[in-house]
Design a protein around this motif. Structure first.
Motif, PDB file in Angstrom:
ATOM      1  N   THR A 279      -1.435   3.074   4.454  1.00 18.64           N
ATOM      2  CA  THR A 279      -1.172   4.414   3.939  1.00 18.64           C
ATOM      3  C   THR A 279       0.075   4.393   3.057  1.00 18.64           C
ATOM      4  OG1 THR A 279      -2.222   5.410   5.865  1.00 18.64           O
ATOM      5  CG2 THR A 279      -0.765   6.835   4.578  1.00 18.64           C
TER       6      THR A 279
ATOM      7  N   LEU B   8      -3.101   0.510   9.431  1.00 21.16           N
ATOM      8  CA  LEU B   8      -3.404   1.701   8.628  1.00 21.16           C
ATOM      9  C   LEU B   8      -2.135   2.454   8.247  1.00 21.16           C
ATOM     10  CD1 LEU B   8      -6.661   3.324  10.016  1.00 21.16           C
ATOM     11  CD2 LEU B   8      -6.311   2.128   7.858  1.00 21.16           C
ATOM     12  N   SER B   9      -1.130   2.421   9.097  1.00 20.99           N
ATOM     13  CA  SER B   9       0.146   3.043   8.740  1.00 20.99           C
ATOM     14  C   SER B   9       0.723   2.343   7.512  1.00 20.99           C
ATOM     15  CB  SER B   9       1.131   2.959   9.913  1.00 20.99           C
ATOM     16  OG  SER B   9       0.643   3.706  11.004  1.00 20.99           O
TER      17      SER B   9
ATOM     18  N   CYS C 194      -4.196   0.846  14.077  1.00 15.74           N
ATOM     19  CA  CYS C 194      -3.281   1.969  13.805  1.00 15.74           C
ATOM     20  C   CYS C 194      -2.059   1.486  13.018  1.00 15.74           C
ATOM     21  CB  CYS C 194      -2.826   2.625  15.112  1.00 15.74           C
ATOM     22  SG  CYS C 194      -4.115   3.532  15.982  1.00 15.74           S
TER      23      CYS C 194
ATOM     24  N   TYR D  95      -5.946   7.458  14.763  1.00 14.60           N
ATOM     25  CA  TYR D  95      -4.985   7.750  15.834  1.00 14.60           C
ATOM     26  C   TYR D  95      -5.631   8.649  16.896  1.00 14.60           C
ATOM     27  CZ  TYR D  95      -0.819   5.474  14.050  1.00 14.60           C
ATOM     28  OH  TYR D  95       0.107   4.531  13.672  1.00 14.60           O
TER      29      TYR D  95
ATOM     30  N   ILE E 226      -6.486   7.748   8.731  1.00 15.45           N
ATOM     31  CA  ILE E 226      -5.443   7.416   9.707  1.00 15.45           C
ATOM     32  C   ILE E 226      -5.359   8.489  10.796  1.00 15.45           C
ATOM     33  CG2 ILE E 226      -3.466   8.399   8.464  1.00 15.45           C
ATOM     34  CD1 ILE E 226      -1.890   5.887   9.413  1.00 15.45           C
TER      35      ILE E 226
END
Length: 183
Positions: free
Chosen positions: A164, A160-161, A157, A135, A131
């Motif tokens: 995560t 993936l946030s 992005c 970014y 991540i």
């Protein structure tokens, strides 16, 4: 001043739209297809779940779109690279493309770490590095391409946030639990 000459393969793969989109899509598919057996198997089914986990069907759809989007962003970046006359501008685009290839490797490594090796902690570390790189890549390519790549990388992005969060929750909720059930 020396001219900037990157390895051709990193540029050539992304010059063709079918290759730019196809390479990450195919690699992601090859990585993702075998996870179905693991997800439906006893090890994964025995894990404590995060509070919000989308239905499994969502993952294949979302990842397919994300792989195609990141591939198309790499194509747009190479187009800008080919049209930039300033070495510093070309170098910025190429930096973003180097990050692109590195993050793709980390992306594919996550599946192996989490689903096949069942190493939730290592997978979380991989996801944290991933991540961060994504970014950074998005930021670098945003400036270098005057924002052309951003619409294709911003969803990556965002996802993936969320990924995560899921990875952290799987790790946290199952910390200290032995991998007693094998697939």
């Amino acid at each position: 001043m020396e001219s900037f000459n990157p390895p051709p393969i990193l540029l050539d793969l992304s010059r063709s739209v079918p290759l730019a989109v196809g390479v990450p899509f195919v690699l992601g598919s090859l990585s993702g297809f075998p996870t179905g057996n693991v997800v439906n198997g006893p090890w994964y089914q025995s894990l404590k779940r995060p509070a919000f986990e989308p239905p499994q069907a969502v993952f294949g759809i979302v990842w397919s779109l994300l792989y195609m989007g990141m591939g198309y962003a790499s194509h747009l970046a190479v187009k800008v690279y080919d049209n930039k006359s300033l070495a510093s501008s070309r170098e910025a685009v190429y930096t973003g493309l180097k990050i692109y290839w590195i993050q793709l490797v980390l992306n594919l490594a996550y599946t192996t770490l989490f689903f096949f090796l069942k190493k939730k902690g290592l997978a979380l570390l991989d996801m944290t590095a991933l991540i961060s790189l994504v970014y950074w890549m998005t930021y670098t390519l945003h400036g270098a391409t005057d924002g052309q790549t951003t619409p294709f990388l911003a969803p990556y992005c965002a996802w993936l946030s969320f990924a995560t969060y899921l990875s952290f929750q799987f790790w946290r909720l199952n910390l200290g639990r032995p991998n007693v059930k094998k697939d």
